[in-house]
Design a protein around this motif. Structure first.
Motif, short mmCIF file in Angstrom:
data_model
loop_
_atom_site.label_atom_id
_atom_site.label_comp_id
_atom_site.label_asym_id
_atom_site.label_seq_id
_atom_site.Cartn_x
_atom_site.Cartn_y
_atom_site.Cartn_z
N TYR A 40 9.05 -2.68 10.56
CA TYR A 40 8.16 -2.48 11.71
C TYR A 40 8.35 -3.56 12.79
N GLY A 87 0.83 -1.21 0.00
CA GLY A 87 0.00 0.00 0.00
C GLY A 87 0.86 1.25 0.00
N ILE A 91 -2.53 -6.19 1.18
CA ILE A 91 -2.96 -4.85 0.74
C ILE A 91 -3.14 -4.77 -0.79
N ALA A 97 -4.28 5.09 6.76
CA ALA A 97 -3.17 4.23 7.22
C ALA A 97 -3.67 3.12 8.13
#
Ligand code: SF4
Length: 804
Positions: free
Chosen positions: A700, A71, A241, A103
């Motif tokens: 992340y 995304g 996504i 988001a």
């Protein structure tokens, strides 16, 4: 409120004062990598700051999230006293035609990345053994001088093909570090090229060979509502996504009556939220299913013969390309005329585990429901013979006439229509190219690698690469160790400093890959710089990423880092062309303004943060379908080559092996694929790694909130768990001959028996016995490239699981 919802709320509500953070950080001196103690400190600071008034004296700066999750979303940094106190997302008016680019929890947790205890703070040089992760602080001047001198030495000794800029997908913005490295290396004299990627390389190999173009063959999302049926083959947009808002377009189509059927061994979030029917299938057996569906269609005369006759070659004996031996058609193969094995539904049931009766129904439904879209994800082709399911899906689309029409198409979501100039990359003086997945092999035996190893574009008369890779730039990527197959094997290669003599890593945090750096450079996050990003694939956005805060510590932008190295090489003027990043962005925007008169002024675009380009739905192959004589494809025959003459020729030159890379889609039982493999007796579970909500690949992973919300586990069916005496939450070892990991088991019927899945991207954390403690699936995966594109087969693995 559920635990997950509490966490999501916490993401928006917590506050961190920069002054407090820096004070507390400085107090810990020059430690390069901060400890768990600091994490505790961060929590205290945030708790204290949470009570402050968020609205007062805050500036909201538009930016974007540009990781490779599939995304691209809008992020807004709320800045107070030079520190980001909150992250919010797109707040433009929302509409069905122009949905907001909102988001997910990853993007909204971004402050935990900016102010992460593991942020790299200073340039560092390795001390001790490579891979041990021990460094000492050096100045920027010392670091860049060392790199420049090493580059000169290596170029002098081995030539430009000794340089390799490693695949890195961690950042997808205009000034992504790997692009900056490419720019400098090309100016410096060139580097060994690579083709493909770790995502969809088999698609990239097959599509040009069948359709004569690399373009995606699926209609744009605004056309999906015209489909009567969508067949998803391992397609998982709810988790992968595949373009921000893709799930929304699927919902729109379903509201208008489109039926969606999903084939997947997992009951994924897509299965749960976006489809009408889930058909579980054994991993790696899609071609057996396609072949049996074709068998039913042929026997019941359901194929779109007029479409096949007019637009394609290779389906039947009457339409084979010139000079191809009789008996080579797909129809002959399916009916068993070429190998004596009719591909009946009963035959396919033994491989796929889908009941024969359901295969018959599915074949009829796909053949008779028009228009239909045949949509496959990328995972189906990251397998032992990953080219074949893509060829099979193309065959299915052609047999049902579902190409070049509204509501039809094959593949995944379509490419971007975004209009934006590209940051210019000087031409690479070096031609020869390796498959991106074979870089580690090129470190060890590059001088033995030629066309049969997938090397392309060798200069005339040269049979192999001239040198092994000796200098490696790993900029904003974690494929050096974590995301590449067979971690333990790669570890041995990288640790040997006599093989690759220089490894330069630039990143934001100390990833597992960063530990292998000889020189480790700290990079800013995108809230600390000016940049822009386009949509990931589908979508039409140009997102402005404005600098919200000053760079933390001694971090620099990738652009500036490579400008410093360029300076030491006497190439700074050529590298920058006298422009700052902001001036480059202005130039890109000017290009967009020329191409789209509605594009706003630079200032307005930066203030709004995003511009959406508008155009009509796009239908690939339409001009060819409308008039195939006037608009032939760029295949050798001008038609859709269901029998690929390019692959056939590659068989003759030895580039591919006909036994495993046929010119038509034939099912091949995979190595490490099921009970037919000898290894199955020892390792009776198929293992693969799916994309997981807390991470974008391995990005992340450093965010503690996300790790807490979505713990790393191996997912196992209750039948397999019971057979091993395991209950939910037990610590288990997952292992094969390549490696071993320890992690908790999640016992769930959402994965079929005989298969386990371990979310990919967890950071490799070996103990002293090399047992990974965090669930990095690549300790188990195989280095054995696919037969056509030489791509990564990282979902084809056999393992065993036992209680730890
Ligand atoms: S991780 Fe992907 S989906 Fe999430 S905010 Fe970033 S771009 Fe959007």
């Amino acid at each position: 409120m559920s635990e997950e919802n509490s966490l999501l709320k916490a993401l928006d509500n917590t506050v961190l004062s920069r002054r407090s953070f820096l004070k507390w950080s400085t107090a810990l001196g020059g430690a390069a990598v901060l400890s768990g103690e600091l994490n505790l400190g961060l929590k205290k600071v945030e708790a204290a700051a949470a009570a402050t008034n968020l609205q007062a004296d805050v500036t909201v700066v538009p930016s974007g999230c540009s990781h490779n999750c599939g995304g691209r979303c809008v992020l807004k940094a709320w800045v107070k006293d030079g520190s980001i106190v909150r992250i919010t997302t797109d707040d433009r008016p929302d509409s069905t035609d122009d949905p907001q680019l909102r988001a997910c929890p990853r993007g909204r947790s971004y402050r935990r990345r900016v102010y992460n205890p593991d942020r790299l703070k200073y340039p560092m040089k390795r001390v001790g053994n490579r891979g041990d992760g021990k460094f000492e602080r050096v100045s920027w001047d010392e670091a860049t001088t060392f790199i420049a001198n090493e580059m000169k030495r290596i170029k002098e000794k081995y030539g430009p093909t000794a340089f390799y800029n490693h695949y890195a997908s961690g950042a997808g913005s205009l000034f992504a570090g790997s692009r900056m490295a490419t720019r400098l290396l090309n100016l410096f004299g060139g580097r060994l090229n690579s083709y493909g990627n770790y995502s969809n390389q088999c698609i990239g190999y097959v599509t040009p060979r069948v359709f004569g173009t690399g373009a995606v063959m699926c209609n744009t999302r605004d056309d999906w509502k015209n489909a009567k049926l969508m067949l998803f083959i391992g397609f998982n947009p709810a988790e992968m996504i595949f373009g921000t808002n893709t799930h929304y377009y699927i919902k729109q189509a379903r509201q208008q009556g489109t039926k969606v059927i999903l084939l997947d061994p997992r009951y994924s979030l897509t299965a749960q939220s976006l489809v009408d029917e889930w058909i579980p299938i054994r991993p790696g057996t899609d071609n057996a299913l396609f072949d049996a569906m074709a068998y039913v269609m042929i026997n019941e005369n359901l194929q779109d013969q007029a479409f096949l006759d007019k637009y394609t070659l290779g389906f039947d004996e009457e339409h084979l390309p010139k000079d191809v031996p009789a008996g080579s058609s797909y129809k002959n193969y399916v009916l068993g005329k070429s190998d004596g094995v009719p591909k009946t539904p009963e035959w396919a049931e033994t491989y796929t585990q889908i009941p024969a009766r359901r295969i018959v129904q599915l074949a009829r439904e796909v053949a008779l429901t028009k228009p239909a879209m045949i949509m496959h994800g990328y995972g189906v082709q990251r397998r032992a013979y990953g080219e074949l399911p893509i060829m099979g899906a193309n065959m299915l689309a052609a047999m049902t006439g579902n190409l070049g029409k509204p509501g039809a198409g094959v593949g995944t979501t379509v490419n971007s229509r975004t209009v934006v100039g590209a940051h210019p990359t000087p031409a690479n003086p070096v031609q020869e190219s390796i498959s991106v997945f074979t870089w580690a092999e090129a470190i060890v035996r590059g001088t033995e690698m030629g066309p049969t190893d997938g090397v392309t574009l060798l200069p005339a008369g040269q049979k192999t690469l001239k040198t092994n890779i000796k200098a490696l730039f790993n900029i904003g990527g974690n494929t050096l160790i974590n995301q590449h197959s067979d971690i333990n094997k790669t570890d041995k290669i990288l640790r040997d400093t006599s093989l690759c003599e220089l490894i330069v890593v630039a990143d934001q945090v100390l990833t597992p890959s960063a530990k292998y750096a000889d020189v480790l450079l700290p990079v800013v996050t995108w809230f600390e710089k000016d940049d822009l990003c386009t949509n990931w694939g589908p979508g039409d956005s140009l997102i402005s990423m404005s600098k919200a805060i000053e760079p933390l510590y001694e971090c620099k932008t990738d652009y500036d880092i490579f400008a410093m190295i360029a300076d030491k090489l006497g190439l700074k003027d050529k590298y920058t062309e006298g422009k700052t990043e902001l001036q480059w962005i202005q130039q890109m925007v000017a290009d967009s303004q020329k191409a789209d008169p509605k594009f706003p002024s630079f200032e307005e675009w930066r203030k709004k943060g995003v511009y959406i380009f508008k155009s009509d739905p796009r239908i690939p192959l339409k001009t060819f379908i409308d008039d195939p004589v006037k608009n032939p494809l760029k295949t050798p025959t001008g038609k859709i080559e269901l029998f690929s003459t390019t692959i056939w020729n590659e068989q003759k030159t030895g580039f591919v092996d006909a036994k495993v890379m046929p010119a038509i889609p034939k099912f091949q039982p995979e190595w490490e694929g099921g009970p037919w493999d000898e290894l199955y007796k020892k390792y009776p579970l198929q293992a693969f790694g799916h994309h997981y909500q807390p991470r974008s690949h391995s990005t992340y992973e450093e965010v503690d909130w996300l790790r807490e919300a979505f713990p790393q586990r191996v997912f196992m069916n209750p039948i397999d768990a019971q057979a091993r005496g395991l209950k939910d939450g037990d610590k288990v070892h997952v292992f094969n001959d390549r490696g071993r990991m320890m992690l908790p088991v999640r016992v769930t019927p959402r994965i079929i028996p005989g298969v386990v899945n371990i979310p990919q991207g967890a950071w490799w954390t070996p103990d002293n016995n090399k047992v990974d403690q965090r669930g990095a699936i690549n300790v188990l995966t195989n280095y054995r490239p696919t037969p056509g594109s030489r791509a990564n087969p990282q979902h084809s693995n056999l393992v065993q699981v036992e209680k730890a």
